[in-house]
Design an enzyme around this catalytic site. Structure first.
Site, PDB file in Angstrom:
ATOM      1  N   GLU A  36       0.801  -1.231   0.000  1.00 33.72           N
ATOM      2  CA  GLU A  36       0.000   0.000   0.000  1.00 33.72           C
ATOM      3  C   GLU A  36       0.831   1.277   0.000  1.00 33.72           C
ATOM      4  O   GLU A  36       0.463   2.270   0.630  1.00 33.72           O
ATOM      5  CB  GLU A  36      -0.970   0.011   1.187  1.00 33.72           C
ATOM      6  CG  GLU A  36      -1.992  -1.105   1.129  1.00 33.72           C
ATOM      7  CD  GLU A  36      -3.075  -0.982   2.182  1.00 33.72           C
ATOM      8  OE1 GLU A  36      -2.836  -0.339   3.204  1.00 33.72           O
ATOM      9  OE2 GLU A  36      -4.173  -1.531   1.965  1.00 33.72           O
ATOM     10  N   GLU A  84      -6.568  -8.093  -0.217  1.00 36.43           N
ATOM     11  CA  GLU A  84      -7.189  -7.800   1.080  1.00 36.43           C
ATOM     12  C   GLU A  84      -8.596  -7.292   0.826  1.00 36.43           C
ATOM     13  O   GLU A  84      -8.846  -6.609  -0.177  1.00 36.43           O
ATOM     14  CB  GLU A  84      -6.444  -6.689   1.849  1.00 36.43           C
ATOM     15  CG  GLU A  84      -5.101  -7.068   2.407  1.00 36.43           C
ATOM     16  CD  GLU A  84      -4.464  -5.933   3.217  1.00 36.43           C
ATOM     17  OE1 GLU A  84      -5.206  -5.172   3.871  1.00 36.43           O
ATOM     18  OE2 GLU A  84      -3.231  -5.817   3.167  1.00 36.43           O
TER      19      GLU A  84
HETATM   20  C1  GAL Z   1      -4.726  -2.583   5.053  1.00 34.60           C
HETATM   21  C2  GAL Z   1      -3.303  -3.012   5.376  1.00 34.60           C
HETATM   22  C3  GAL Z   1      -3.247  -4.155   6.372  1.00 34.60           C
HETATM   23  C4  GAL Z   1      -4.180  -3.913   7.486  1.00 34.60           C
HETATM   24  C5  GAL Z   1      -5.539  -3.724   6.929  1.00 34.60           C
HETATM   25  C6  GAL Z   1      -6.590  -3.585   7.963  1.00 34.60           C
HETATM   26  O1  GAL Z   1      -4.771  -1.313   4.550  1.00 34.60           O
HETATM   27  O2  GAL Z   1      -2.656  -3.390   4.221  1.00 34.60           O
HETATM   28  O3  GAL Z   1      -1.947  -4.331   6.833  1.00 34.60           O
HETATM   29  O4  GAL Z   1      -3.778  -2.776   8.188  1.00 34.60           O
HETATM   30  O5  GAL Z   1      -5.564  -2.558   6.136  1.00 34.60           O
HETATM   31  O6  GAL Z   1      -7.835  -3.587   7.343  1.00 34.60           O
END
Ligand code: GAL
Length: 728
Positions: free
Chosen positions: A387, A448
């Protein structure tokens, strides 16, 4: 000949920065893997592990050198290590997630019977010059020499590393190539012979390949062995066949030999999906952090392997992302053995540092790929900082390096904006739209979703826990219906400790489909029902009459891989239900929505237990019962393993829960559970433990004495529980 010896025993540790002249009395004895501080599972400060500590080990040579070189290999130390021997500094290593080695030979005491003093100054502060730091990070790195250490004796001319790859495995011209780097520390040019037994299946030894090689003094040269027409079975998710290959250096006799495990498989991310061995496989997975309650990252082999087993066999996933860094070799070995695909990535989180920082990150790319490219489970390299914003020069360099080091695998790089420059082979995207966006680039992999958008605790109200599960269900359903999406990896497998800036303030991010102890929330049951073979019936409810406004648990969901389910109250059937194909048309096993069967309070008044039976091919195959009375009836305690190694480091998980009479956890039974341990082990964790969500775990750690270990647990008004295990 080579000899590799475990070097985890008999270390001394002090939680401060001590010189070599400090007396041993200032240290305590420890065994690796080791965390620099024991912590509760939450409600601690993320500064607690941030200090400089000193590790030391006095040792005489376990074997005579006999002309060999002696290396020390660290699998990982968090986060910056300065290693010295007998007062001589060998060097620094920055970065907690990749291995490092030092050649000790020239600094050993001449007399082999004399003790050497190895010392490691370990800086576990969150150093802004070392990835992932420089800015805030949503996880904790913890501290300590938290992975294994080995001593490695090698001849002056030896094999430094090996990269075995299988090519064209689906054609009639499959082959194996092994790159072998031979290092010559002998002081003179050497001619020798390199041998490779590249493909073996059981007794069936394929031809041995040999090559006469010359290695000039002081150099490391790469040679390539090729085996045409190897004999093999494919590595698949159901039958992950691993091969052994042996690479040797032989002059008069065998001077060196290494064994490498590898496999024959072809993995490809394409515009229209992911294929394994030419067959389309929809990827359904979860992100994994490597940290554990109480011990940070210092989990021994058994716990590492267990996580892979949980992901495959309890959560039914087929891919895991090692967010956000290279993880334990033991975890990856287990992924190879059980057929669990892996997306592995470099350390980092939303921040790119200066040139030196970027150089370390490129070093991480190199160390990760060099360490792990023989693992068949790994199908994708993540070569972006998770990110981060685009950086053309930096990411062109990481991609180029990855392709040079491993031409057989595609690259990804996890971003959170779709307009991001596409420099990788696979557009790996964190999709927090609460849907699956239409890809702008293919191949497209969701790396994710959900996460911070819907944190859920095992002790949240039932509606929230159900909605958490449904969010995973909806998104996976959606991606299963999109050919231009190769798969979706949800955030995340397990709750994890984090900094104050994130999570719930108690230093936990409650984003897992399982809690921090690796015990299920309802969302875990969704995953299980999609990917696990054994028939399961999981009611996504605690059957708490009156909790739903209208009274009772109508409607509710059941996650199951059965063809149909039947609902009973007491002995009375309330009909059979079909999977909800209408709302979840793409899932392998849509959940069952059960509604409209009763009016408020019926079961509360009648106190009839709930029973759901799952049928497969017309036969009852699985069932779950929930007691209507909601009364705590049992303190259940179990260990994952009945036997430990008496090595002072081995551990198994000790799960405990307060349940109804059928063994269902009671999420609001927040009793205090007290433990006693007797015998050849110790308990790691909080004792007594104020239960949360009706379930939690400690670890049982073996001492160095073999014997029996007995743990007893008690909670008010419940029969005590006891487990016994052996340590051998
Ligand atoms: C994302 C990140 C993860 C975690 C997640 C929580 O943005 O890549 O490491 O923090 O959010 O939802």
């Amino acid at each position: 000949m080579r000899s590799v010896l475990a070097f985890n025993d008999d270390w001394l540790y002090a939680p401060e920065d001590l010189p070599a002249s400090a007396g041993d009395a200032q240290f305590t004895a420890v065994t690796l893997p080791h965390t620099n501080i024991d912590l509760p599972h939450r409600n601690f400060d993320n500064f607690d592990y941030q200090f400089i500590s000193t590790y030391r080990k006095r040792f005489t040579l376990p074997e005579p050198l006999n002309g060999r070189r002696l290396y020390i290999d660290f699998d990982g130390a968090m986060i910056s290590a300065t290693v010295s021997i007998n007062g001589r500094v060998l060097g620094d290593h920055d970065g907690g997630y990749v291995p490092f080695s030092f050649d000790l030979t020239d600094y050993l005491r001449d007399d082999v019977s004399e003790a050497n003093l190895l010392q490691v100054r370990l800086d576990s502060t969150e150093r802004p010059d070392i990835p992932p730091y420089g800015n805030v990070v949503d996880y904790l790195t913890f501290g300590g020499i938290y992975r294994d250490v080995h001593l490695r004796y090698v001849e002056p001319v030896h094999i430094e590393k090996v990269f075995v790859r299988t090519l064209d495995v689906l054609t009639d011209k499959p082959r194996v190539e092994a790159d072998v780097w031979v290092k010559n520390q002998s002081g003179s040019d050497v001619t020798t012979t390199l041998f490779g037994n590249l493909s073996w299946i059981g007794e069936n030894v394929a031809s041995e390949i040999s090559k006469n090689i010359e290695v000039p003094a002081g150099e490391t040269i790469k040679f390539t062995l090729v085996e045409e027409q190897p004999k093999f079975e494919l590595w698949t998710l159901d039958n992950p066949v691993l091969q052994d290959c042996y690479i040797s250096l032989i002059q008069q006799h065998v001077d060196d030999q290494v064994e490498v495990k590898y496999a024959f498989r072809e993995a490809a991310f394409k515009a229209d999906g992911f294929t394994l061995n030419g067959e389309h496989v929809k990827l359904i997975g979860l992100d994994r952090h490597q940290t554990y309650p109480y011990i940070g990252g210092a989990a021994p082999e058994r716990l590492q392997r267990k996580d892979a087993d949980i992901l495959k066999h309890e959560l039914g996933t087929n891919i895991v992302r090692t967010s956000h860094y290279p993880q334990s070799p033991h975890f990856l070995d287990r992924c190879d053995e059980i057929g669990l695909l892996v997306f592995e990535e470099i350390p980092g989180w939303q921040f790119i540092g200066d040139n030196d920082w970027q150089a370390l990150s490129l070093r991480d790319v190199e160390s990760m790929i060099t360490r792990d490219r023989n693992h068949p489970s790994i199908v994708l390299w993540g070569v972006r900082i998770n990110e981060s914003w685009d950086d053309e020069a930096f990411y062109t360099a990481t991609n180029k390096l990855a392709h040079e080091l491993d031409p057989t695998r595609q690259t990804g790089g996890v971003r959170f904006f779709q307009e991001s420059q596409f420099l990788e082979d696979v557009f790996t995207f964190n999709d927090f739209s609460n849907t699956i966006v239409e890809p702008l680039h293919t191949p497209h992999l969701v790396t994710e979703f959900s996460g911070h958008m819907f944190p859920t605790k095992t002790f949240d109200n039932e509606e929230r826990q159900v909605e958490h599960a449904l969010r995973h269900t909806r998104i996976q359903n959606q991606q299963f219906g999109m050919r231009n999406v190769t798969g979706a990896i949800g955030w995340c497998a397990f709750d994890y400790n984090t900094h104050l800036n994130f999570g719930s303030g108690d230093r936990i991010c409650y984003h897992g489909v399982m809690d921090i102890f690796r015990l299920p929330k309802f969302a875990a049951y969704f995953y299980e029902s999609q990917g696990v073979e054994t028939p399961v019936v999981r009611i996504a409810s605690f059957f708490t009459p009156g909790d739903r406004g209208v009274g009772g648990i109508d409607p509710f969901y059941v996650f199951s891989n059965c063809d149909e389910v039947e609902l009973f109250f007491g002995d009375e059937s309330y009909g059979r239900y079909q999977p909800d194909h209408e709302n979840f048309p793409n899932l392998p096993h849509p959940p069952f929505l059960i509604s409209g069967f009763a009016h408020a309070n019926m079961w509360a008044e009648q106190r009839r237990d709930l029973r759901v039976v799952g049928y497969k091919d017309g036969q009852a195959a699985a069932e779950q019962m929930i007691a209507a009375d909601g009364v705590p009836k049992q303190l259940i305690m179990r260990v994952d393993d009945a036997e430990l190694h008496a090595d002072g480091a081995d551990m198994t998980r000790l799960v405990f829960m307060i349940t109804d009479k059928y063994g269902n956890r009671l999420p609001y039974a927040n009793l205090v559970v007290s433990f006693e341990i007797e015998g050849a082990g110790e308990l790691i964790g909080e004792n007594p433990f104020a239960l949360v969500g009706g379930q939690a775990a400690l670890y049982v750690k073996a001492s160095k004495q073999a014997g029996t270990i007995t743990v007893r647990a008690s909670a008010p008004r419940l029969p005590a529980a006891e487990v016994t295990l052996k340590s051998v």
